[in-house]
Every structure is written in C-alpha cells, then in structure tokens.
Design a protein around this motif. Structure first.
Motif, short mmCIF file in Angstrom:
data_model
loop_
_atom_site.label_atom_id
_atom_site.label_comp_id
_atom_site.label_asym_id
_atom_site.label_seq_id
_atom_site.Cartn_x
_atom_site.Cartn_y
_atom_site.Cartn_z
N VAL A 246 1.34 4.13 -8.98
CA VAL A 246 0.39 3.33 -8.20
C VAL A 246 0.42 3.86 -6.76
CG1 VAL A 246 -0.29 1.03 -7.45
CG2 VAL A 246 0.85 1.34 -9.65
N THR A 247 -0.73 4.38 -6.30
CA THR A 247 -0.78 5.00 -4.98
C THR A 247 -1.16 4.01 -3.89
OG1 THR A 247 -3.12 5.67 -5.21
CG2 THR A 247 -1.44 7.22 -5.98
N MET A 248 -0.51 4.15 -2.75
CA MET A 248 -0.87 3.39 -1.56
C MET A 248 -1.12 4.37 -0.43
SD MET A 248 1.40 -0.08 -1.48
CE MET A 248 0.23 -0.74 -0.28
N PRO A 249 -2.29 4.31 0.22
CA PRO A 249 -2.60 5.28 1.27
C PRO A 249 -1.78 5.10 2.54
CG PRO A 249 -4.34 3.65 1.11
CD PRO A 249 -3.43 3.41 -0.05
N ARG A 250 -1.29 3.91 2.76
CA ARG A 250 -0.42 3.65 3.92
C ARG A 250 0.41 2.41 3.62
NH1 ARG A 250 -2.07 -0.46 7.34
NH2 ARG A 250 -4.10 -1.39 6.85
N PHE A 251 1.50 2.25 4.35
CA PHE A 251 2.35 1.09 4.10
C PHE A 251 1.89 -0.11 4.89
CE2 PHE A 251 6.00 -1.64 5.17
CZ PHE A 251 6.29 -2.08 3.89
N ASP A 252 1.61 -1.17 4.18
CA ASP A 252 1.35 -2.50 4.75
C ASP A 252 2.15 -3.46 3.87
OD1 ASP A 252 -0.53 -4.49 6.35
OD2 ASP A 252 -0.49 -5.12 4.24
N LEU A 253 3.03 -4.23 4.47
CA LEU A 253 3.97 -5.02 3.68
C LEU A 253 3.27 -5.98 2.73
CD1 LEU A 253 6.84 -5.77 2.95
CD2 LEU A 253 6.87 -7.35 4.91
N VAL A 254 2.28 -6.70 3.22
CA VAL A 254 1.59 -7.67 2.36
C VAL A 254 0.87 -6.97 1.21
CG1 VAL A 254 -0.26 -9.37 2.26
CG2 VAL A 254 1.39 -9.44 4.14
N ALA A 255 0.14 -5.90 1.52
CA ALA A 255 -0.56 -5.15 0.47
C ALA A 255 0.43 -4.56 -0.53
CB ALA A 255 -1.41 -4.04 1.09
N PHE A 256 1.55 -4.10 -0.03
CA PHE A 256 2.60 -3.54 -0.88
C PHE A 256 3.11 -4.60 -1.86
CE2 PHE A 256 7.30 -2.57 -1.12
CZ PHE A 256 7.20 -1.43 -1.91
N LEU A 257 3.41 -5.79 -1.35
CA LEU A 257 3.92 -6.87 -2.19
C LEU A 257 2.87 -7.34 -3.19
CD1 LEU A 257 5.72 -8.89 0.62
CD2 LEU A 257 6.83 -7.47 -1.13
N GLU A 258 1.62 -7.44 -2.74
CA GLU A 258 0.54 -7.84 -3.63
C GLU A 258 0.37 -6.86 -4.78
OE1 GLU A 258 -2.80 -8.12 -1.02
OE2 GLU A 258 -2.41 -10.20 -0.46
N THR A 259 0.50 -5.56 -4.47
CA THR A 259 0.32 -4.52 -5.48
C THR A 259 1.46 -4.53 -6.49
OG1 THR A 259 -0.85 -3.18 -3.85
CG2 THR A 259 -0.15 -2.08 -5.85
N ILE A 260 2.68 -4.72 -6.03
CA ILE A 260 3.82 -4.84 -6.94
C ILE A 260 3.59 -5.99 -7.91
CG2 ILE A 260 6.27 -5.41 -7.13
CD1 ILE A 260 6.68 -4.06 -4.40
N GLN A 261 3.15 -7.12 -7.37
CA GLN A 261 2.92 -8.32 -8.19
C GLN A 261 1.78 -8.09 -9.17
OE1 GLN A 261 3.07 -12.60 -6.61
NE2 GLN A 261 0.88 -12.19 -6.61
N ARG A 262 0.67 -7.50 -8.71
CA ARG A 262 -0.51 -7.29 -9.56
C ARG A 262 -0.24 -6.33 -10.70
NH1 ARG A 262 -4.97 -3.77 -6.93
NH2 ARG A 262 -3.58 -2.17 -7.79
N ASP A 263 0.38 -5.18 -10.38
CA ASP A 263 0.57 -4.13 -11.38
C ASP A 263 1.92 -4.18 -12.07
OD1 ASP A 263 -1.99 -2.88 -11.07
OD2 ASP A 263 -1.29 -2.06 -9.17
N ARG A 264 2.73 -5.19 -11.74
CA ARG A 264 4.05 -5.36 -12.36
C ARG A 264 4.88 -4.09 -12.22
NH1 ARG A 264 5.41 -9.84 -11.87
NH2 ARG A 264 6.90 -9.80 -13.59
N ALA A 265 4.97 -3.60 -11.00
CA ALA A 265 5.73 -2.38 -10.72
C ALA A 265 7.19 -2.57 -11.08
CB ALA A 265 5.59 -2.00 -9.25
N THR A 266 7.78 -1.53 -11.65
CA THR A 266 9.17 -1.61 -12.10
C THR A 266 10.12 -0.76 -11.25
OG1 THR A 266 8.79 0.20 -13.66
CG2 THR A 266 8.48 -2.04 -14.48
N CYS A 267 9.62 0.31 -10.64
CA CYS A 267 10.47 1.25 -9.91
C CYS A 267 9.94 1.45 -8.49
CB CYS A 267 10.52 2.60 -10.62
SG CYS A 267 11.00 2.51 -12.36
N LEU A 268 10.80 1.24 -7.51
CA LEU A 268 10.38 1.37 -6.12
C LEU A 268 11.19 2.47 -5.45
CD1 LEU A 268 10.22 -2.38 -4.94
CD2 LEU A 268 8.51 -1.05 -6.21
N TYR A 269 10.51 3.57 -5.11
CA TYR A 269 11.11 4.61 -4.29
C TYR A 269 10.75 4.30 -2.84
CZ TYR A 269 12.01 7.58 -8.39
OH TYR A 269 12.48 8.11 -9.58
N LEU A 270 11.75 4.07 -2.00
CA LEU A 270 11.49 3.60 -0.65
C LEU A 270 12.30 4.38 0.38
CD1 LEU A 270 11.64 -0.26 -1.38
CD2 LEU A 270 9.63 1.24 -1.43
N VAL A 271 12.08 4.04 1.64
CA VAL A 271 12.88 4.54 2.75
C VAL A 271 13.54 3.33 3.41
CG1 VAL A 271 11.51 6.62 3.13
CG2 VAL A 271 10.84 4.48 4.26
#
Length: 529
Positions: A246-271
């Motif tokens: 699931v691609t995100m063009p830039r980091f925005d915390l709310v959009a990031f959280l919404e996308t995890i919830q919507r697409d049921r993301a399982t793996c988070l590669y982060l900094v």
C-alpha cells in the motif's frame, strides 16, 4: 573474531532483478501487487509485469541501452515500481532522486549519473524542465498527464504494439547495474553507489529467508521508494513474498492510521520518528490497528524506551534492522517470535551469508563480544563501488572485501549488535543522511562566515539535527544563517541550530575535531538538565 550469521547460508539466484521478482507469477497474476493509499486504486501482479515489459520495449526503442541511466523523481505511487522494473528489463539503470531536493541538488545527481530520461509527476514538472535544461536529459516522462511531457501511459501503450521489439536486457547480473542511489558513505559529499542486479537479488533473498513477509501480508509503504530502504526492503521484498504493498506519497499520521485500518495492514516498515508518533500521539487511540503483526524500524537507531512504548501501545512486536546503501542495504535483522525481550534495543545478528568484524578504531584489530569498535561487513550484497570514484571505493571496501561501515557498535555473545556511536561524520535526520561537509561548504560561501563545523545534535523526534558551530567574519545573526542554508538545500538538510565560537578545534593537519565539539555539546546538555 568473525561474527557469522546464525541463519543458514543462501544461494544467490543467478537471475536479473525483474526475472527474480516477476518471472513466474503463478496464481499471483490477478492479485493486487499495489494499492494506492489515497485512492484505493489497485495494480495486479500481471499488470505490473506486462506494463513494465511494454515500457521497457518503448524505452529501448527510444535509445535506452545496457547501462543507460533513467532518473526517477517521484513520491510513492504504484507506477514507481513499473518504471523501475521497465528500466531494469531494458538493461538500464535507475538513479532515484529525492523529490524534496533543490534544483541544484537534482542537477548534480543527474549530471553525475549521466541520466538521459527523467520520470516524475506533473506537480514537479517545472523543476524537471529546469533540471533538463542544465543536464543531458533528453525526455521528461510523467506519471499522469502534463503539457510538454510524455505520459508514462503512452510509453506503456507504445510498447504494447505488435511491432515493438524486445530490448537488449541484462547480460551479466554480476556486472550490470540495476540502480544508482546516492550516498555520502562514511564522510564527504554524495556519491553514486553502484548496485548490480546480483547485489540486490542477493539482499532480497537474504531478508526473505529470515521470513519477514508472507504472501497474505499487506505491507505499508510510507518509507520513500527513492531511499534504498523503501526500494529494496519494502517495495521489492514484499513483491518477492507475493504480498500487497500500500503506497503513501507522503507521511501524514492521520492518513497513515486511516489506511492501516482500511486495508488491514499487517507489516509496518518505519523509521524512528514514526515509531515515536505511534507510541506517544493521542490520535493513535482513535484507530483500529489490531491487524498489525509487527513493526520494523530502520534507517536510524531506535531507542529502547520508544520501542517498548510503541510495542505496548500497538500490541505487536517492534524490531530493528541495520544496513547501508553500500550493502543494498540490509546486513542485520532482529526479527522473530523467539527473540528475547532484552534484545529490543539491538539490530540483531547478521542476515544469511553475511560476516561481521568489530575492529579497534585505532589498530584495526578484530575485537570480541562486549568490545566496542567499528563495524566491518562482508557478503554478496556489498556494492560494486562508487561511480567514477575508485579512491572512495578503496577507502570504503578493502582488498579483503570488507565494507567499512563507519559505525561504532558492540556485539553480544549471540552476535546481536547494538549501535553505540558513529565513527563516520554523517548526521541522521529522520533516517536521512546529512553530510556535514556539504553544509560546511555552503556556510563558508557566506561572506560573514570565517570558519565552520557542523555536528549532530540529539533530538527526540528527528534523532539528530544539524548544528553549525560558526566563527564569524562579520556581523551576522543565527536567523540569517539558518535562512541562508534553508534556501539552498532540501528540507532534511537544514541547519537547525547555530552556535558562534571564537575558533573551531582542529588537528595539526587541519582536520576538524568533531568529537571535541560533540563532547562539548553533550557536556552542555548534561549541565542544563
């Protein structure tokens, strides 16, 4: 002593990058390879491979030959992977550009790499035109549509024609370059890191054998694809597993959280800054993140306190990895259900087929467990060298094949490594490399600066921020110097603090004694709190 990997060695497939990832799709053809985060648009594995192959044919017809370079300057979108694979299938090499770089920074990389094609997005077209006017760029291609540029969709369509011929392709995976990211190495200015198809295939095979991502996983891609971490670990590692990205063009915390919830993301590669936000920001409590199986933090050290806080709040394991652009990039991973809780602050042992030495900073003699020294690494993922810079290559990779990392670490009896310092001069701002030498050269161009040294300053959110220690040659304020730098560099390179000194400590040979300044900064912070 040589620290060996606890994992069984791998056999590196003698395949090109795209054959390795997309050569045999099996039942994945109709599965989503990518989901565009903001829109939910899907690109299947079959579409990815077919469109990349078509674009490769078109680029080859336009003159892209073995070793030719294509510059990609774009945020994370599904088409990024298509363009990257198209270039590889044609036998070319991608140099990936940070969209936030200044025009001068982009021009420097394009000229150094010799790129002839420039792929970007419509909002960045004006900058692309300016860059093209100052470089050897022959054609600008955009994801989408824009006047005065070739649409990437048209490139794909042209390659779909029945009269389109097959490109030259890859002749020797051990020698042919796949990608040319830029890194400052252990010191100095940015250099092109020559990574072959075999280097990157080896690294994907190494990290895949550890078992991070499974076919049913949904992987969040917020780490930028232009960064080696995003390019190899996130984008390519997930494709090798047959997962969905699931691609995100830039980091925005709310959009990031919404996308995890919507697409049921399982793996988070982060900094680390994003891990810190997950641990502390109150808005996190508003979202269902129960689908997340694990979080992997990389690109900069993650403190134990932040890791534990994030782990407890999200309810999943938090792990760390380590690597360098010059190592394609991964060399260490701390991952697995059986990893003890007291290993959370480590980056783990070496990955398969990777050796490590911890050597004394003065003598270069190998050290044992519990002893601090510089990390040296050896494995099939180590770069071919720096583009057009044999001296820097020889300084970084010795005759024995050991990559000198410039990082100071300690390994325990199990080989789990903890980074404790950096012998190299680079500053890590939110995972990005910032070379002090580049900022020093820029500040010295100011008429009121007589001498300068740039050092890292600890920061809870960013990890480190660049601080300039300045000797004035005239009347100038901190605000004026901060603005002077900000106007000329990408956002992550901005100097955040200026301190005026009477002189810069230097060795007898004139080398800046950064450690003296760093220790002085630490002592001042200790007295303050």
């Amino acid at each position: 002593m040589i620290f060996e990997s606890p994992h069984p060695p791998i056999t590196v497939p003698e395949e090109s990058f795209s054959d390795y990832l997309l050569g045999s799709l099996g039942d994945r053809r109709d599965k989503a390879a990518f989901i565009e985060g903001p829109t939910g648009r899907r690109v299947t594995y079959g579409e990815l491979r077919d469109q990349a192959a078509a674009a490769a044919r078109c680029l080859a017809a336009r003159g892209l030959e073995r070793g030719g370079v294509v510059a990609i300057c774009s945020p994370n979108v599904p088409e990024y992977a298509t363009a990257f694979h198209a270039t590889a299938m044609a036998g070319g090499c991608s140099t990936t550009l940070n969209p936030l770089n200044t025009e001068d920074e982009l021009v420097k990389q394009v000229n150094d790499s010799g790129a002839r094609w420039y792929i970007t997005i419509p909002p960045l077209l004006d900058t692309a035109r300016s860059v093209a006017g100052r470089t050897s760029i022959e054609e600008i291609i955009v994801f989408g549509e824009a006047d005065g540029a070739t649409a990437f969709a048209d490139v794909i369509a042209a390659g779909m024609g029945s009269d389109a011929s097959e490109p030259m392709g890859v002749e020797d995976p051990r020698e042919d370059l796949l990608t040319l990211p830029y890194s400052s190495g252990t010191t100095g200015l940015s250099k092109g890191v020559m990574l072959t198809h075999r280097n990157v295939v080896a690294n994907i095979e190494q990290i895949s054998s550890v078992g991070l991502v499974e076919p049913d996983d949904v992987v969040m891609a917020v780490v930028p694809f232009f960064h080696i971490y995003g390019m190899v670990v996130v984008m390519s590692g997930a494709l090798r597993a047959g997962a969905t990205v699931v691609t995100m063009p830039r980091f925005d915390l709310v959009a990031f959280l919404e996308t995890i919830q919507r697409d049921r993301a399982t793996c988070l590669y982060l900094v680390p800054p994003i891990v810190l936000a997950l641990a502390k920001h109150p808005v996190v409590d508003n979202y269902d993140l129960s689908s997340v199986k694990w979080i992997m933090s990389g690109a900069a050290p993650l403190g134990e306190e932040a890791a534990v806080a994030c782990q407890e709040r999200i309810g999943c394991r938090v792990f760390q990895g380590y690597g360098m652009t010059e190592a394609s990039p991964v060399t260490h991973l701390c991952f697995g259900e059986n990893v003890a809780a007291d290993k959370i602050s480590t980056v783990g042992p070496t990955i398969p087929s990777t050796e490590m030495l911890i050597v004394d900073l003065e003598s270069g003699e190998p050290l044992g467990p519990g002893e601090e020294g510089e990390v040296w690494l050896r494995g099939p993922q180590v770069m071919k060298g720096y583009l057009g810079n044999p001296e820097a290559t020889a300084e970084t990779v010795d005759a024995g094949g050991w990559l000198h990392s410039g990082d100071v670490a300690v390994a325990d009896e199990d080989g789990y490594m903890t980074i404790v310092d950096r012998a190299k001069e680079l500053i890590k701002y939110k995972g990005y490399q910032v070379a002090p030498a580049e900022l020093e050269d820029l500040l010295l161009s100011h008429p009121s600066v007589a001498d300068v040294a740039v050092i890292p300053m600890p920061d809870e959110e960013a990890g480190e921020i660049p601080k300039a220690c300045v000797v004035r040659a005239g009347d100038v304020s901190e605000e004026a110097l901060l603005e002077y730098v900000a106007e000329r560099v990408a956002p992550q390179k901005k100097v955040r603090v200026v301190e005026f000194l009477d002189e810069i400590p230097k060795s007898a040979s004139g080398k800046i004694l950064r450690r003296v300044l760093v220790e002085r900064e630490r002592a001042a912070r200790s007295r303050a709190g």
